[in-house]
Design an enzyme around this catalytic site. Structure first.
Site, PDB file in Angstrom:
ATOM      1  N   ARG A 237     -33.224 -26.463  16.351  1.00  0.00           N
ATOM      2  CA  ARG A 237     -32.486 -25.396  17.018  1.00  0.00           C
ATOM      3  C   ARG A 237     -32.244 -25.841  18.457  1.00  0.00           C
ATOM      4  O   ARG A 237     -33.124 -26.461  19.083  1.00  0.00           O
ATOM      5  CB  ARG A 237     -33.281 -24.083  17.013  1.00  0.00           C
ATOM      6  CG  ARG A 237     -33.291 -23.346  15.681  1.00  0.00           C
ATOM      7  CD  ARG A 237     -31.909 -22.809  15.324  1.00  0.00           C
ATOM      8  NE  ARG A 237     -31.884 -22.040  14.091  1.00  0.00           N
ATOM      9  CZ  ARG A 237     -31.545 -22.528  12.889  1.00  0.00           C
ATOM     10  NH1 ARG A 237     -31.224 -23.797  12.752  1.00  0.00           N
ATOM     11  NH2 ARG A 237     -31.513 -21.751  11.825  1.00  0.00           N
ATOM     12  N   GLU A 266     -24.012 -21.547  20.661  1.00  0.00           N
ATOM     13  CA  GLU A 266     -23.139 -21.971  19.553  1.00  0.00           C
ATOM     14  C   GLU A 266     -22.252 -20.799  19.156  1.00  0.00           C
ATOM     15  O   GLU A 266     -22.760 -19.679  19.088  1.00  0.00           O
ATOM     16  CB  GLU A 266     -23.967 -22.382  18.344  1.00  0.00           C
ATOM     17  CG  GLU A 266     -24.878 -23.578  18.593  1.00  0.00           C
ATOM     18  CD  GLU A 266     -25.752 -23.919  17.392  1.00  0.00           C
ATOM     19  OE1 GLU A 266     -25.563 -23.319  16.306  1.00  0.00           O
ATOM     20  OE2 GLU A 266     -26.630 -24.769  17.534  1.00  0.00           O
ATOM     21  N   HIS A 284     -23.416 -28.057  14.252  1.00  0.00           N
ATOM     22  CA  HIS A 284     -24.416 -27.367  13.423  1.00  0.00           C
ATOM     23  C   HIS A 284     -24.054 -27.429  11.934  1.00  0.00           C
ATOM     24  O   HIS A 284     -23.679 -26.427  11.324  1.00  0.00           O
ATOM     25  CB  HIS A 284     -24.591 -25.896  13.866  1.00  0.00           C
ATOM     26  CG  HIS A 284     -25.901 -25.324  13.386  1.00  0.00           C
ATOM     27  ND1 HIS A 284     -26.567 -24.320  14.031  1.00  0.00           N
ATOM     28  CD2 HIS A 284     -26.684 -25.619  12.311  1.00  0.00           C
ATOM     29  CE1 HIS A 284     -27.677 -24.016  13.381  1.00  0.00           C
ATOM     30  NE2 HIS A 284     -27.772 -24.809  12.328  1.00  0.00           N
TER      31      HIS A 284
HETATM   32  C1  DGY Z   1     -30.531 -23.046   8.553  1.00  0.00           C
HETATM   33  O1  DGY Z   1     -30.514 -22.813   7.344  1.00  0.00           O
HETATM   34  O2  DGY Z   1     -31.328 -22.488   9.315  1.00  0.00           O
HETATM   35  C2  DGY Z   1     -29.561 -24.053   9.042  1.00  0.00           C
HETATM   36  O3  DGY Z   1     -29.666 -24.280  10.400  1.00  0.00           O
HETATM   37  C3  DGY Z   1     -28.172 -23.651   8.680  1.00  0.00           C
HETATM   38  O4  DGY Z   1     -27.830 -22.446   9.291  1.00  0.00           O
END
Ligand code: DGY
Length: 326
Positions: A237, A266, A284
């Site tokens: 993240r 984002e 992402h």
């Molecule tokens: C998640 O599944 O957390 C990935 O980052 C995709 O959103």
């Protein structure tokens, strides 16, 4: 009375078709205009929500008086205000496991692309720069045989480590809250402190969920501890890395480069990071393959239906809301 499902993203309409008799289904789609406006108009009817990549807390959910469950099509659940959901006894589910390998593929794509400078050299070729052989200033660095440092050796971290060890003969270092004897045996992974990991790894890859403890996990001090030739890979993240400190470390050449899938904000239309040759950026896409997103949606749908039908959903994030009821 039929319960209402609001599908706000990442669900193909064909997946919901078989449930149209049993449920009122409201599918939010860009063809019907602004998704946020559709969400605000539908939320008060929802017993169940399914989708991903939307911040949901008190403001967004206050009018959802019927809401029983949110089924997130993601493994991470930092987009949701868990305390608020708990106070309302709203179940939250996620989609673990089905995205491990795909996300590890992306981590490796970033490792290779950053080390071998693929996007930069691809652009150079396409722009007509290849009129003579490349010179040394365009050389990359090896991946095989290097040290891969994984902060948080969970299931995704282990999938990355396997690629590194078995595919590229890398040595694997890891840090985190607990030792993984199985992976130490399988991959020769070495458990070290985070500082030792940062000081000795060629590729540093945090693979942790975003929590109050992991926010800013990699900042100024940590960049100073990394090798000058070290490369940071972030597929976890954005806020796990202090982005300003990363920019400073890159500008000062304190590290060699970075491969980034996630950002503090984002979507991100512009950033200093996008102008740096030694940074590879993607928007992402860790789990964004057709196969994996379909598998995630199917798993999330299963969770949603279990929740709405009075069963305990398979991937319940906040079991405390059930108080032993299921
Ligand atoms: C998640 O599944 O957390 C990935 O980052 C995709 O959103």
């Amino acid at each position: 009375m039929k319960k209402t499902i609001v599908a706000f993203s990442r669900v193909h309409p064909s997946m919901l078709l078989p449930y149209e008799e049993k449920y009122n289904i409201i599918l939010l789609t860009p063809e019907h205009g602004d998704i946020d406006a559709q969400f605000r108009a539908a939320i008060h009817k929802a017993h169940g929500l399914i989708g991903g990549n939307r911040r949901l807390g008190k403001v967004e959910l206050e009018s959802a008086k019927n809401l029983e469950i949110i089924s997130s099509i993601s493994v991470g659940y930092d987009n949701y205000d868990l305390d608020y959901l708990n106070s309302r006894k709203i179940m939250l589910t996620n989609t673990p496991d089905v995205l491990n390998e795909t996300t590890a593929d992306l981590a490796f794509a970033l490792i290779l692309a950053t080390a071998r400078r693929i996007p930069e050299l691809d652009a150079w070729v396409k722009e007509g720069g290849w009129t003579k052989s490349i010179d040394e200033s365009q050389f990359g660095c090896d991946v095989h045989g290097k040290a891969l440092g994984i902060i948080g050796l969970g299931k995704i971290g282990a999938a990355i480590a396997r690629r590194g060890r078995l595919g590229f003969g890398m040595s694997v270092l890891y840090s985190g809250n607990s030792r993984k004897p199985d992976l130490e045996q399988e991959l020769g992974a070495q458990y070290v402190s985070q500082e030792v990991l940062l000081r000795t790894s060629d590729f540093v890859c945090p693979v942790v969920p975003l929590t109050s403890k992991t926010r800013g996990l990699i900042g100024t001090q940590e960049f100073a501890q990394m090798k000058q030739n070290g490369i940071l890979i972030n597929i976890s993240r954005g806020p796990v890395v202090d982005e300003e400190a990363l920019i400073k470390a890159l500008e000062a050449k304190a590290i060699r480069g970075a491969g980034l899938d996630v950002y503090v904000r984002e979507p991100l239309p512009d950033s200093k990071l996008f102008k740096m040759r030694n940074v590879v950026t993607v928007p992402h896409i860790g789990s964004a393959t057709e196969e994996t997103r379909n598998a995630m949606a199917a798993r999330a749908l299963g969770n949603l239906l279990m929740g709405l039908e009075g069963q305990r959903p398979r991937d319940l994030v906040n079991p405390e809301v059930l108080c032993g009821n299921r």
